[in-house]
Design a protein around this motif. Structure first.
Motif, short mmCIF file in Angstrom:
data_model
loop_
_atom_site.label_atom_id
_atom_site.label_comp_id
_atom_site.label_asym_id
_atom_site.label_seq_id
_atom_site.Cartn_x
_atom_site.Cartn_y
_atom_site.Cartn_z
N GLU A 47 0.80 -1.22 0.00
CA GLU A 47 0.00 0.00 0.00
C GLU A 47 0.84 1.27 0.00
OE1 GLU A 47 -2.88 -0.27 3.15
OE2 GLU A 47 -4.24 -1.47 1.91
N LYS A 48 2.12 1.17 0.35
CA LYS A 48 2.96 2.37 0.36
C LYS A 48 3.85 2.47 -0.87
CE LYS A 48 2.99 2.90 5.40
NZ LYS A 48 3.82 3.00 6.63
N THR A 49 4.44 1.36 -1.31
CA THR A 49 5.37 1.42 -2.44
C THR A 49 4.72 1.04 -3.77
OG1 THR A 49 6.11 -0.88 -2.23
CG2 THR A 49 7.23 0.78 -0.87
N GLY A 50 3.58 0.34 -3.73
CA GLY A 50 2.93 -0.09 -4.97
C GLY A 50 3.50 -1.37 -5.55
N THR A 51 4.49 -2.00 -4.88
CA THR A 51 5.05 -3.26 -5.37
C THR A 51 3.99 -4.35 -5.37
OG1 THR A 51 7.19 -2.63 -4.45
CG2 THR A 51 6.90 -4.94 -5.03
N CYS A 52 3.96 -5.15 -6.45
CA CYS A 52 2.89 -6.16 -6.62
C CYS A 52 3.39 -7.56 -6.25
CB CYS A 52 2.42 -6.15 -8.07
SG CYS A 52 1.74 -4.57 -8.60
N TYR A 53 2.49 -8.35 -5.70
CA TYR A 53 2.79 -9.73 -5.33
C TYR A 53 1.59 -10.61 -5.68
CZ TYR A 53 6.17 -7.32 -2.33
OH TYR A 53 7.15 -6.50 -1.84
N ARG A 54 1.86 -11.87 -5.96
CA ARG A 54 0.76 -12.82 -6.13
C ARG A 54 0.23 -13.21 -4.76
NH1 ARG A 54 0.89 -17.77 -10.37
NH2 ARG A 54 -0.51 -18.61 -8.78
N ALA A 55 -1.07 -13.04 -4.58
CA ALA A 55 -1.66 -13.25 -3.26
C ALA A 55 -1.50 -14.69 -2.79
CB ALA A 55 -3.14 -12.85 -3.31
N ASP A 56 -1.75 -15.66 -3.70
CA ASP A 56 -1.67 -17.06 -3.28
C ASP A 56 -0.24 -17.46 -2.93
OD1 ASP A 56 -0.97 -16.82 -5.98
OD2 ASP A 56 -1.55 -18.87 -6.45
N HIS A 57 0.76 -16.86 -3.60
CA HIS A 57 2.16 -17.17 -3.27
C HIS A 57 2.51 -16.70 -1.86
CE1 HIS A 57 3.76 -17.61 -7.68
NE2 HIS A 57 2.95 -18.59 -7.31
N LEU A 58 2.04 -15.52 -1.49
CA LEU A 58 2.33 -15.00 -0.15
C LEU A 58 1.72 -15.90 0.92
CD1 LEU A 58 1.85 -11.13 -0.56
CD2 LEU A 58 3.97 -12.45 -0.62
N LEU A 59 0.48 -16.33 0.68
CA LEU A 59 -0.19 -17.20 1.66
C LEU A 59 0.48 -18.57 1.72
CD1 LEU A 59 -2.44 -17.64 3.68
CD2 LEU A 59 -4.00 -18.17 1.78
N LYS A 60 0.86 -19.10 0.55
CA LYS A 60 1.53 -20.40 0.51
C LYS A 60 2.87 -20.34 1.25
CE LYS A 60 1.68 -22.65 -3.41
NZ LYS A 60 2.08 -22.97 -4.80
N ASP A 61 3.65 -19.29 0.98
CA ASP A 61 4.96 -19.15 1.63
C ASP A 61 4.81 -19.03 3.15
OD1 ASP A 61 6.11 -19.24 -0.84
OD2 ASP A 61 6.46 -17.08 -1.00
N PHE A 62 3.79 -18.28 3.59
CA PHE A 62 3.56 -18.13 5.03
C PHE A 62 3.25 -19.48 5.67
CE2 PHE A 62 0.57 -17.80 8.54
CZ PHE A 62 1.23 -16.94 9.41
N CYS A 63 2.35 -20.25 5.05
CA CYS A 63 1.95 -21.54 5.61
C CYS A 63 3.14 -22.51 5.65
CB CYS A 63 0.80 -22.15 4.80
SG CYS A 63 -0.75 -21.23 4.93
N ASN A 64 3.88 -22.59 4.55
CA ASN A 64 5.04 -23.49 4.51
C ASN A 64 6.10 -23.10 5.53
OD1 ASN A 64 4.25 -25.36 2.53
ND2 ASN A 64 4.80 -23.97 0.88
N GLU A 65 6.34 -21.79 5.65
CA GLU A 65 7.34 -21.30 6.62
C GLU A 65 6.96 -21.70 8.04
OE1 GLU A 65 10.83 -18.76 7.50
OE2 GLU A 65 10.04 -19.58 5.62
N LYS A 66 5.69 -21.50 8.36
CA LYS A 66 5.21 -21.85 9.71
C LYS A 66 5.33 -23.35 9.96
CE LYS A 66 3.72 -18.26 12.06
NZ LYS A 66 4.19 -18.01 13.44
#
Length: 727
Positions: free
Chosen positions: A200-219
């Motif tokens: 929301e501050k820099t405008g950098t884009c990410y794939r939403a499902d990748h962020l959620l997948k990475d979070f779950c796997n990391e945990k």
């Protein structure tokens, strides 16, 4: 329509050269998480939480005793009890970590180390490098260097041989720039999207499902303190990730407090982003177009002419190799997710009432790892299944689909893909389009996990019907009858005016779903409409049920005499991601071995001669005019035989020259150490034979062309000791 709309990665980890050796021994363990492992992990997490609570409680007790000035023996006993609990906790922690690591591989650090060793070698030897490197590159774009180009060329040449030539396919080559109307008809303009979030501050884009997948796997892999219930929840999220709507994805991201990876800033709500590169055709800009996201549409729109070229006969297949383009939101995993890539696609057109294949018996007895949807849903592993058994039991929908699964297996294993790390995974019901009859992915295990590299789908008649509707040109085939036949036909006639009034912008989706109904479903709808006046109907492309009323559709059976049967062919589509296959081949071929002195590890690519970038090297043992002349004569013979080779007359030691070419995956080396005979060295065994100078090229050609094996020539020629020459 191509594969690769999603990219499934299961994190797992194994070591440098250890990864290669372990993976060769694997069969079923890494392919899926068995329920027993999940149960073990769950009980260990509970045990770990209990031990952690006991340690904390005992620690508080020790502190309380010290604060109240308790006697030393009492304090010492309490400390001893605390130490015992810490040892017990450490043992459970170690066992839990072992289970987690075993499920995800063999330790993330070592698997990453192996991957980095492969990538370093590939870049250093110029197999591929980031594009525009001197300008810091662009994510998702790569250049192939000389050996990479050679490997790619060899893979594509074998693909043409294995499929186009052996199956008598019609090859076409269509433009990369595609008018919008074509991709509107195919559904790409409206539906070829991924869900994206923005910092929301820099405008950098990410794939939403990748962020959620990475979070779950990391945990799951690194946080041992999460409860068994939380771990089960995270595993469930990973299992249903592809089914989550934009709202559900956004809710999970907020619930877990996921932020932008680089800045930790808050993220926007997920929204769809079309992955196609948009352009305009012509200087006026009035004709919109896109860089094609796949090659298949060029074949579909040419069906009428290809059918005529084939003598108006079915079945037949058309094939195309070409570049495709996806404007990926956040490219990663090197060659596995890029913005420009090579696809090789086949569209096999077949009568929907006869999906048998005359060559099916040639592959029916093949046995390999298959992962049917029932095993996936019940938490089992992939298992070795006979292809003929899978088809006869209906696990694979039909013979033609089964035939291409078998042919894909043979193609990949001949390239050098490890059989034990190749599986065919059936799409789950929620992964398939409503029109698809069946779909399987050839998945290859790499250091990134299981990678979807080939999709083999029975797409029914969807694509040809879509282009028929949009263009007004009937893309159909005909079967002529020797005698006129009286046939009873089911006629489904949606009343578009009424559907348009009721569903407005969703009219097309409802019409397509009605027309795609099977006969039994249509007759049941007809009976319900006649008795109730309306019926609830599921429209898969809308993801919901709608109410169909009696005035919205006419369903009837009509009898008529026909001289021919006109129908829209079904399509069986194998679609190959060439870059992904090549990257997995790099990993499956890479290993290290100690140098002769034992003071370093030497990198080797175990490429089969079929795909090796250079088939042979020619080395004069020492700098000597006579030896160099012999080397040049052998080089000429290899050129005439069509064998790619490299001649090296530098004064570098022969051991170092061997090591250099082993690192490029060159399978054979000819060393000139006399004017009458030479040695031929095989890369992996390092065994050497002695042959006459005039035989050298023919021996290498026989082995590289597959006419003889190295074992054949080893048994027919004198052996040469490599003590003084090898690395």
């Amino acid at each position: 329509m191509c594969i690769f709309s999603t990219f499934k990665i299961s994190s797992s980890s194994i070591g440098h050269n250890l990864f290669y050796r372990i993976a060769l021994r694997r069969t079923h363990a890494p392919f899926s998480k068995p329920s027993m492992v999940a149960t073990t992990e769950e009980s260990l997490r509970r045990d770990f939480a209990a031990k952690q609570a006991s340690v904390e409680a005992q620690g508080n007790a020790v502190r309380a005793l010290k604060a109240t000035g308790a006697a030393k023996p009492e304090v010492d006993a309490a400390i001893e009890a605390l130490n015992r609990l810490k040892i017990e906790k450490a043992a459970v922690e170690k066992e839990l970590q072992s289970v987690i690591s075993r499920d995800s591989g063999d330790g993330s650090v070592s698997r990453e180390a192996f991957r980095q060793a492969v990538l370093n070698t590939l870049e250093r030897r110029l197999f591929y490098i980031p594009s525009f490197k001197i300008y810091r590159g662009v994510a998702g774009l790569y250049d192939f260097g000389p050996p990479g180009c050679a490997v790619k060329s060899n893979v594509l040449a074998f693909w043409r041989q294995h499929f186009v030539l052996e199956e008598n396919m019609l090859e076409v080559d269509c433009p990369c720039v595609t008018p919008e109307v074509v991709l509107k008809a195919s559904g790409h303009v409206d539906k070829f999207t991924d869900l994206m979030v923005k910092d929301e501050k820099t405008g950098t884009c990410y794939r939403a499902d990748h962020l959620l997948k990475d979070f779950c796997n990391e945990k799951l892999q690194k946080d041992l303190s999460i409860s068994a219930e939380k771990a089960a929840e995270l595993r469930h999220v990973l299992a249903v990730l592809d089914d989550l709507s934009a709202e559900e994805l956004g809710a999970k991201i907020k619930e877990y407090g996921i932020t932008a990876p680089d800045t930790k800033n808050p993220l926007s709500d997920p929204y769809p982003f079309n992955l196609m590169f948009q352009t305009s055709i012509g200087p006026s800009g009035l004709l919109p177009g896109y860089m094609r996201p796949e090659t298949a549409q060029g074949i579909f729109v040419n069906f009428k002419d290809l059918y005529y070229y084939n003598g108006n006969k079915l079945p037949f297949a058309a094939a195309q190799i070409g570049q495709a383009f996806r404007n990926e939101i956040s490219p990663r995993q090197g060659l596995l997710r890029v913005r420009e890539f090579t696809l090789a696609e086949i569209e096999h057109f077949v009568d929907p009432e006869d999906k048998s294949h005359p060559k099916y018996p040639e592959v029916a007895n093949l046995e390999f790892l298959m992962f049917p949807r029932e095993e996936q849903m019940s938490g089992q592993s992939a298992k070795i299944i006979c292809l003929g058994e899978a088809v006869s039991k209906g696990i694979v929908n039909n013979e033609t689909l089964g035939y291409f699964i078998g042919r894909v297996y043979l193609f990949l294993t001949h390239l050098g893909i490890d059989k034990s790390r190749l599986r065919f995974r059936q799409h789950l019901a929620n992964e398939m389009a409503h029109y698809a009859a069946d779909c399987w992915d050839a998945e290859i295990e790499s250091s990134y996990g299981w990678i979807e590299c080939v999709g083999i789908a029975d797409r029914s008649a969807y694509d040809l019907r879509a282009h028929t509707d949009k263009s007004g040109v009937p893309l159909v085939a005909a079967e002529k009858f020797s005698e006129p036949r009286e046939v009873e036909k089911l006629v489904i006639a949606p009343v578009k005016k009424e559907l348009g009034l009721a569903f407005k912008g969703n009219q097309k989706n409802v019409v397509e779903a009605l027309e795609a109904m099977k006969e039994q479903e249509a007759l049941e709808m007809k009976a319900a409409l006649e008795s109730k006046g309306e019926v609830e109907f599921q429209v898969c492309t809308l993801g919901k049920n709608v109410i169909i009323k009696k005035n919205m559709v006419s369903i009837s059976k009509e009898k008529k005499k026909e001289h021919q049967r006109v129908f829209t062919p079904s399509v069986i589509e194998p679609s190959f991601g060439i870059g992904r296959i090549i990257y997995c081949l790099y990993e499956h071929s890479f290993y290290t071995r100690p140098s002769k002195a034992g003071d370093e590890l030497l990198n080797v690519f175990r490429f089969p001669p079929l795909v090796a970038p250079i088939k042979c090297t020619v080395f004069p043992l020492v700098q000597n005019q006579q030896y160099e002349e012999v080397a040049k004569e052998i080089s000429k013979s290899l050129t005439v035989a069509g064998i790619s080779h490299k001649i090296d007359i530098t004064g570098t030691s022969i051991g170092k020259r061997y090591a250099r070419t082993d690192e490029l995956g060159v399978p054979f080396a000819i060393t000139v150490d006399s004017t009458s005979s030479v040695t031929i060295r095989e890369r992996d065994s390092k065994d050497q034979i002695r042959v006459n100078v005039d035989e050298a090229a023919s021996v290498v050609k026989a082995v590289t062309d597959g006419l003889k094996s190295w074992e054949d020539v080893w048994s027919n020629y004198p052996h040469h000791s490599a003590e003084s020459t090898d690395d």
